[in-house]
Structures are given as C-alpha cells and as structure tokens.
Scaffold this motif. Structure first.
Motif, PDB file in Angstrom:
ATOM      1  N   GLN A   3       0.809  -1.215   0.000  1.00  0.00           N
ATOM      2  CA  GLN A   3       0.000   0.000   0.000  1.00  0.00           C
ATOM      3  C   GLN A   3       0.844   1.268   0.000  1.00  0.00           C
ATOM      4  OE1 GLN A   3      -2.103  -0.744   3.605  1.00  0.00           O
ATOM      5  NE2 GLN A   3      -3.774  -1.860   2.617  1.00  0.00           N
ATOM      6  N   GLY A   4       2.123   1.151   0.289  1.00  0.00           N
ATOM      7  CA  GLY A   4       2.977   2.317   0.388  1.00  0.00           C
ATOM      8  C   GLY A   4       4.338   2.059  -0.194  1.00  0.00           C
ATOM      9  N   VAL A   5       5.306   2.846   0.205  1.00  0.00           N
ATOM     10  CA  VAL A   5       6.671   2.709  -0.308  1.00  0.00           C
ATOM     11  C   VAL A   5       7.343   1.476   0.265  1.00  0.00           C
ATOM     12  CG1 VAL A   5       8.925   3.815  -0.435  1.00  0.00           C
ATOM     13  CG2 VAL A   5       6.844   5.203  -0.644  1.00  0.00           C
ATOM     14  N   GLU A  11      -3.829  -3.335   7.821  1.00  0.00           N
ATOM     15  CA  GLU A  11      -5.155  -3.906   7.934  1.00  0.00           C
ATOM     16  C   GLU A  11      -5.868  -3.267   9.124  1.00  0.00           C
ATOM     17  OE1 GLU A  11      -7.370  -8.247   8.563  1.00  0.00           O
ATOM     18  OE2 GLU A  11      -5.173  -8.092   8.447  1.00  0.00           O
ATOM     19  N   VAL A  12      -7.055  -2.786   8.926  1.00  0.00           N
ATOM     20  CA  VAL A  12      -7.823  -2.131   9.977  1.00  0.00           C
ATOM     21  C   VAL A  12      -8.807  -3.124  10.573  1.00  0.00           C
ATOM     22  CG1 VAL A  12      -9.424  -0.259  10.528  1.00  0.00           C
ATOM     23  CG2 VAL A  12      -7.614   0.108   8.838  1.00  0.00           C
TER      24      VAL A  12
END
Length: 465
Positions: A3-5, A11-12
C-alpha cells in the motif's frame, strides 16, 4: 497488499485491545496513586456531575502523554490496549469539556469586579472549591515527595508567564497580544511547583503578589527549616518586602527568609546608581558585547520603618562595549537588586539571584511547550485555570517520578524524552493464569526500567499513611 513505499500492508480491525502504543503511560497513574494524589483529588475536587470515566487523572495522563487540547483525548480513548491496562474507559472530548466547565464560577468573577477599587480595571477572581481541591492535591504530592527526599531547604522562585489566546473573552496583555498571565511559585531544590494563581492578561504582573507568596510558603512541608525567595521586579512591593523581612511574621514561616528581588529603577534610585564612584564598581562578568559591574548603594524604599533592619541594595551597571548600543540608544544601563542577605559578596548575590532564570523560566518552557499549558482550552476563566493548574500538577508528577523511581538516565529528561523512551513503549496484552500481562521488548525495558519503576511505586504505595 503493498500500500505504500515500504513492503507491508495495513489492515484495519474493529477491536485492537491486544496491543497498545503507550505501554509506559499507565506509570503516571500508578505514580499518582502511590503518592496519594489520586485519593486527594477524589476527596477534595467535588464536581456536581461527572461523566463516566471523567476525572483529573485522565486529564493529567492526557497532558503527560503529549495532548495539547481537549480533542486529543480521543487519541488516548482509541487506544483500547491502554484502556485495558487502566481497567477503565477514558472520557470523550465532550465529557472532558463539560468537566472543565465545572471549575468555572461566574459569581466569583462578578464578585471580583464589584470589589475592585474605584477606577481600577483589572481584578483577580477567587477560586471555587473544585479548583482549590486541585491545589490541595498538589500539596499532598509536595509532602510525600519531601518525605522521601528529606529536603530541609526551600528556595521559592516567583514569576508570571503569558498564555496567548484568541478567544473573545481573553484580554490584552502588556506585550500587545491577548490572553492570560498566570503567576507561579517554584521550589528549586525539589523541582516542584508549590503554587499558582490564574489571572487575566490585563492584570499587571505586580498586582497583589503577597497572597500567592504566602500560599506558596504555607504549602511547604514541615521538613523544611531553611527558607529563601527570589523574584523579579513584579514583587518589588512594600508589602512583600516587609513580609519577607519580618522574621516574626504571624502568617507564614517563623524565622528568616533570605531573599533577592529585582528593584524598580526609580529616578531616585537611578540617581544613586549614577553617583557611585568608578572605583567602587566591581567586575562581575565579561560578556560578548557588554561588561557587567556591581556596587553597593545606600537606598531606602518608600516609608520603610525606621526601627526595621535596613535592606541591602546592589546596583548593577551593564555597559556596552565599543561599537554597541542598547536599543534605546545609550551605552550604559542600570539595574538593582534588593536583599536581606549580607553574607555574600555583591557578585555572589547577583549570581544567586540570576539563577532563577534557570528554574522558574524552565517550568514555563516545559509546561507551555510540552505539557499543554500554552493555549487555554476555552473562553471560561475557571476552566482555563483548571487546565493550567492540572498541567502544573502533571509537571510535578513527572518530576517526582524522575527523582524517586525512574533510572538515572532519565533523571533530567523533559516530558518529550519521557514519551519517546517510556510512555510510548509498544506492548502486547495477553492473559496468563487469569491475569492481564503486558509484554514489552527486552531492549525497551533495559532503556526505560519500567518493571523496576513499578516495583518502587508499589513500595511507596504500601508505605503511604
């Protein structure tokens, strides 16, 4: 799930009570209980209607944990692991706001307005029972800490500070902005605040300081037998000087109080300073742009009683070096300090007096920049006074923790350092043999000493009267 670098995903989940990002923060609550502060708050702060989970303990934990406004309580409230460790529900921001409103009493403000002198604009409202209750809890802390340290000397430093505020109810202060100007008294040897008085921004710093000074000395524990006091020119008042200089004072500690106060440079005193011969000036220190000299000067303030011991005045001459001028356009400035201490040389007396800048001004810096005291939370005077007093109490609790239970590596830590090393310690919560257990890393424990601090606090709690 990238989801990012960095190569991981987020996960929520609805319930995250198995972990906490603040494994060390409950130590503040344990310290409050071990030192009798929690019980004192419960007994002396009477609020008409408390929302579930709303009390001063939660607010002090908020301030110690880095909260700067009421809405920050939502951040602590969202840490379900922290709530499990505390075994309680933390209040909502709205509940905290309503709670603070209980410290505000409009009748006390109206009374102060009615009782002010003719043509006098400024006034200082009294405190309601709830606000006095927080002060009582602070005195409880002072006595418990003093018993552990057995300090026999108390040097009390007095100073006021400015809280900037853009609320409609805030008033203009002498620096041109708007806000409030509370005064504080600090016990230098113990690193503890002993008293405060909340004031509007338009209240002169020199207005009615004797009341707070007397309250500060009255807050000291019986273990103190040697007294001293330092202040700037806001306390250069005839009533204050007479009270400090009188060893037989009926409403304070019996015996001498060694003091220094910056004197107002009146035209009469300035004339005396300018008349001092060059040979009588003694070099105190050389600075980058100026030279500082001191000399004794004979001067008597106002209608000083003829039968009273004379006060000592030490003149200070600050002379700019060649090529430099003060902002006013001249190269020499005169100051003066009044004292009842004769055993020190003029230079030694000045250095002792100037040491105040490293004590009480440090308290202002820490409380305003690291303990939420910089910005009043609302427009109600009493609520702002409670918020400020709770920030001072938070300062004292952290100071007590450093002196009594935390490792030596944290003995001089500011709140932001305590948060980084201790309060924001990540932990996993598990149940073992029917008990809740917080699991932390061995490396974090070696740095913070959480388990040993908790053990020492349990010993203090067991020894409490």
């Amino acid at each position: 799930m990238k989801q990012g670098v960095l190569p991981y995903g987020v996960e929520v989940v609805e319930e995250a009570g198995a972990v906490t990002a603040r494994g060390g923060l409950p130590l503040v609550v344990e310290a409050m209980r071990a030192l009798g502060v929690s019980q004192a708050l419960k007994e002396h702060v009477r609020i008409r209607q408390r929302a579930r989970g709303t009390d001063e303990v939660a607010m002090i934990m908020l301030l110690a944990g880095g909260g700067e406004c009421i809405d920050d309580m939502a951040v602590l409230r969202a840490d379900h692991g922290l709530c499990r460790l505390l075994d309680r529900t933390l209040p909502s921001p709205d509940a905290v706001r309503r709670f603070l409103y209980e410290f505000h009493d409009p009748e006390l403000i109206e009374q102060a307005r009615r009782e002010r002198a003719p043509k006098q604009v400024a006034y200082i409202p009294g405190e309601n029972a709830a606000l006095r209750g927080v002060a009582h809890a602070n005195v409880t802390l002072l006595k418990r800490v003093a018993v552990q340290g057995k300090s026999a000397k108390a040097t009390l430093d007095h100073d006021a500070t400015i809280q900037e505020s853009h609320k409609q109810e805030s008033l203009a202060h002498y620096k041109g902005g708007r806000g409030y100007q509370p005064s504080v008294i600090y016990w230098a040897e113990q690193d503890l605040v002993v008293g405060d008085e909340y004031r509007d921004g338009n209240v002169p710093a020199a207005m009615e300081n004797l009341r707070l000074i007397q309250r500060g000395f009255a807050s000291l524990p019986a273990t103190v037998t040697e007294y001293a006091f330092r202040a700037d020119s806001a306390c250069y008042d005839e009533a204050v000087l007479k009270w400090l200089a009188n060893p037989q004072r009926p409403d304070g500690p019996h015996g001498p109080i060694a003091f220094t106060i910056s004197a107002d440079m009146t035209p009469e005193l300035r004339t005396k300073c300018e008349a001092i011969r060059e040979g009588h000036w003694v070099l105190v220190e050389e600075r980058a742009e100026e030279s500082v000299h001191a000399a004794e000067v004979e001067f008597t303030p106002g209608d000083w009683p003829k039968d009273a011991k004379p006060l000592r005045y030490v003149a200070v001459r600050i002379r700019k070096k060649q090529g430099f001028l003060f902002a006013a356009g001249y190269d020499t400035k005169y100051l003066a300090v009044v004292s009842n201490r004769w055993e020190l040389s003029g230079a030694e007396l000045l250095r002792w007096h100037w040491a105040k800048a490293g004590t009480i001004e440090h308290v202002h810096d820490v409380t305003k920049n690291e303990l939420g005291a910089a910005v009043p939370p609302c427009g109600r005077f009493g609520a702002n006074a409670a918020w400020y007093r709770l920030s001072l109490l938070a300062y004292n609790i952290l100071s007590a923790m450093k002196s009594l239970v935390l490792p030596a590596t944290l003995s001089a830590a500011r709140p932001k350092r305590l948060r980084f090393a201790l309060f924001t310690m990540a932990g996993r919560l598990i149940s073992h043999a029917g008990k809740l257990v917080l699991q932390i890393s061995a490396a974090a424990e070696r740095l913070a000493g959480l388990r040993e601090a908790r053990r020492q606090l349990s010993v203090l709690a067991a020894a409490s009267p």
